[in-house]
Design a protein around this motif. Sequence first.
Motif, PDB file in Angstrom:
ATOM      1  N   PRO A  82       0.815  -1.216   0.000  1.00  0.00           N
ATOM      2  CA  PRO A  82       0.000   0.000   0.000  1.00  0.00           C
ATOM      3  C   PRO A  82       0.856   1.277   0.000  1.00  0.00           C
ATOM      4  CG  PRO A  82      -0.860  -1.602   1.553  1.00  0.00           C
ATOM      5  CD  PRO A  82       0.437  -2.147   1.065  1.00  0.00           C
ATOM      6  N   CYS A  83       0.374   2.288  -0.721  1.00  0.00           N
ATOM      7  CA  CYS A  83       1.163   3.497  -0.967  1.00  0.00           C
ATOM      8  C   CYS A  83       1.674   4.140   0.321  1.00  0.00           C
ATOM      9  CB  CYS A  83       0.327   4.492  -1.774  1.00  0.00           C
ATOM     10  SG  CYS A  83       1.183   6.032  -2.110  1.00  0.00           S
ATOM     11  N   LEU A  84       0.786   4.314   1.306  1.00  0.00           N
ATOM     12  CA  LEU A  84       1.233   5.017   2.517  1.00  0.00           C
ATOM     13  C   LEU A  84       2.305   4.212   3.260  1.00  0.00           C
ATOM     14  CD1 LEU A  84       0.784   7.660   4.100  1.00  0.00           C
ATOM     15  CD2 LEU A  84      -0.756   6.377   5.601  1.00  0.00           C
ATOM     16  N   GLU A 140      13.723   7.094   6.629  1.00  0.00           N
ATOM     17  CA  GLU A 140      15.083   7.507   6.237  1.00  0.00           C
ATOM     18  C   GLU A 140      15.209   9.030   6.139  1.00  0.00           C
ATOM     19  OE1 GLU A 140      17.452   5.140   5.591  1.00  0.00           O
ATOM     20  OE2 GLU A 140      15.930   3.627   6.137  1.00  0.00           O
ATOM     21  N   THR A 141      14.149   9.695   5.673  1.00  0.00           N
ATOM     22  CA  THR A 141      14.281  11.131   5.371  1.00  0.00           C
ATOM     23  C   THR A 141      13.790  12.041   6.496  1.00  0.00           C
ATOM     24  OG1 THR A 141      12.056  11.249   4.417  1.00  0.00           O
ATOM     25  CG2 THR A 141      13.857  10.748   2.896  1.00  0.00           C
ATOM     26  N   GLY A 142      12.714  11.645   7.189  1.00  0.00           N
ATOM     27  CA  GLY A 142      12.031  12.572   8.095  1.00  0.00           C
ATOM     28  C   GLY A 142      11.452  13.723   7.280  1.00  0.00           C
ATOM     29  N   GLY A 143      11.149  14.812   7.915  1.00  0.00           N
ATOM     30  CA  GLY A 143      10.680  16.007   7.198  1.00  0.00           C
ATOM     31  C   GLY A 143       9.243  15.890   6.739  1.00  0.00           C
ATOM     32  N   ASN A 144       9.013  16.239   5.476  1.00  0.00           N
ATOM     33  CA  ASN A 144       7.669  16.223   4.890  1.00  0.00           C
ATOM     34  C   ASN A 144       7.734  15.460   3.577  1.00  0.00           C
ATOM     35  OD1 ASN A 144       6.067  18.427   6.552  1.00  0.00           O
ATOM     36  ND2 ASN A 144       8.134  19.210   6.184  1.00  0.00           N
ATOM     37  N   MET A 145       6.741  14.632   3.339  1.00  0.00           N
ATOM     38  CA  MET A 145       6.767  13.835   2.109  1.00  0.00           C
ATOM     39  C   MET A 145       5.394  13.822   1.448  1.00  0.00           C
ATOM     40  SD  MET A 145       7.978   9.902   1.804  1.00  0.00           S
ATOM     41  CE  MET A 145       9.661  10.297   2.219  1.00  0.00           C
ATOM     42  N   VAL A 146       5.388  13.996   0.128  1.00  0.00           N
ATOM     43  CA  VAL A 146       4.125  13.912  -0.617  1.00  0.00           C
ATOM     44  C   VAL A 146       4.246  12.807  -1.659  1.00  0.00           C
ATOM     45  CG1 VAL A 146       3.657  16.386  -0.331  1.00  0.00           C
ATOM     46  CG2 VAL A 146       4.819  15.607  -2.395  1.00  0.00           C
ATOM     47  N   ALA A 147       3.154  12.083  -1.899  1.00  0.00           N
ATOM     48  CA  ALA A 147       3.162  11.092  -2.968  1.00  0.00           C
ATOM     49  C   ALA A 147       3.219  11.832  -4.297  1.00  0.00           C
ATOM     50  CB  ALA A 147       1.898  10.236  -2.896  1.00  0.00           C
ATOM     51  N   ALA A 148       3.933  11.282  -5.256  1.00  0.00           N
ATOM     52  CA  ALA A 148       4.094  11.998  -6.528  1.00  0.00           C
ATOM     53  C   ALA A 148       3.979  11.033  -7.700  1.00  0.00           C
ATOM     54  CB  ALA A 148       5.448  12.696  -6.559  1.00  0.00           C
ATOM     55  N   MET A 149       3.526  11.599  -8.811  1.00  0.00           N
ATOM     56  CA  MET A 149       3.315  10.797 -10.016  1.00  0.00           C
ATOM     57  C   MET A 149       3.455  11.690 -11.245  1.00  0.00           C
ATOM     58  SD  MET A 149      -0.328   8.950 -10.762  1.00  0.00           S
ATOM     59  CE  MET A 149      -1.136  10.102 -11.870  1.00  0.00           C
ATOM     60  N   ARG A 160      -1.588  11.585  -0.840  1.00  0.00           N
ATOM     61  CA  ARG A 160      -1.009  10.935   0.341  1.00  0.00           C
ATOM     62  C   ARG A 160       0.138  11.805   0.823  1.00  0.00           C
ATOM     63  NH1 ARG A 160      -4.805   8.610  -1.020  1.00  0.00           N
ATOM     64  NH2 ARG A 160      -5.199   6.381  -1.209  1.00  0.00           N
ATOM     65  N   TYR A 161       0.123  12.132   2.085  1.00  0.00           N
ATOM     66  CA  TYR A 161       1.124  13.037   2.636  1.00  0.00           C
ATOM     67  C   TYR A 161       1.600  12.518   3.992  1.00  0.00           C
ATOM     68  CZ  TYR A 161      -1.617  16.326  -0.348  1.00  0.00           C
ATOM     69  OH  TYR A 161      -2.297  16.955  -1.370  1.00  0.00           O
TER      70      TYR A 161
END
Length: 297
Positions: free
Chosen positions: A142-144, A153-162, A208-209
């Motif tokens: 699943p995407c999330l 690994e990164t922390g911070g803020n992450m957005v799903a991208a396509m 998804r964020y």
Amino acid sequence: MTRKVSKAIFPVAGLGTRFLPATKSIPKEIMTLVDRPLIQYAIDEARAAGIEEFIFVTSRGKGALEDYFDHAHELEANLTRAGKKDLLAVLQATNMDSGAIAYVRQHKALGLGHAVWCASRLIGDEPFAVLLPDDVIAAEKPCLQQMVEAYAETGGNMVAAMEVPAEKASSYGVLDIREDMGALVSVKGMVEKPKASEAPSNLAVIGRYILSSGVLRNLEAKQQGAGGEIQLTDAIAKEIATSDNVYGYRFRGQRFDCGSKAGFLQATVAFGLARPELRDEFQQFLEEMTTMRKAAE
Ligand code: G1P
């Protein structure tokens, strides 16, 4: 060490006008993809990613959505008496733990950023996920869950991208890429619904964020953005200036825009064909339909 992401926000206050007249009396998140409401796909994805607290941002007319999360004791008792174990298992798989769900109201349709901000007090100072139930993603993992692993690994803020076709960029938040590392990209800017000619790339944000509480603080300003709405994209973009830790994540999977009729129909075909008990009959039907349509042309 990044902190565990255990809370998720589900913005479900939208009016669903694209699905009128159905949405006159049912929230669009209750609309059915094969045999389960859209919201159930988002919940299952969140659970698979380790989410334990589920926050729904609702609005007027969403009563059916809140009821959906009640345990159906009478139905469960009936199925138990009738020995219908399979159906009972299907039903019980949707049961949520007591105390795991919270509802907050968005009183005015001021935009996605505002909807997310409405949940601020329930989030506090923790990282949190946001799932837009209109975006349904078929994926082996699943995407999330993919994102939570990358986020470790990164922390911070992450957005799903396509990647999207250039002419479609104006329907999305679009990433301005600093460094492309494959699945992961670091981001130096984000624009909500840019004109095709002004889009910084064709890498679009999908719903998804994983976000830091800094984004909620940015939303405090209630600044209007594209379309006169308070945009989540703008609040995330502000984090680039202050902490420079925003990433896009190219997930593995197929995304369906169930906020549109065409996307909903495509998802119905894809998820129908993915069901072993439906596949053969459904596929045969689709082939016959295609042949008939071709013959009629
Ligand atoms: C929202 C976001 C946008 C994102 C999109 C993904 O837009 O504002 O940045 O790209 O979801 O589905 P909406 O589709 O609600 O207009």
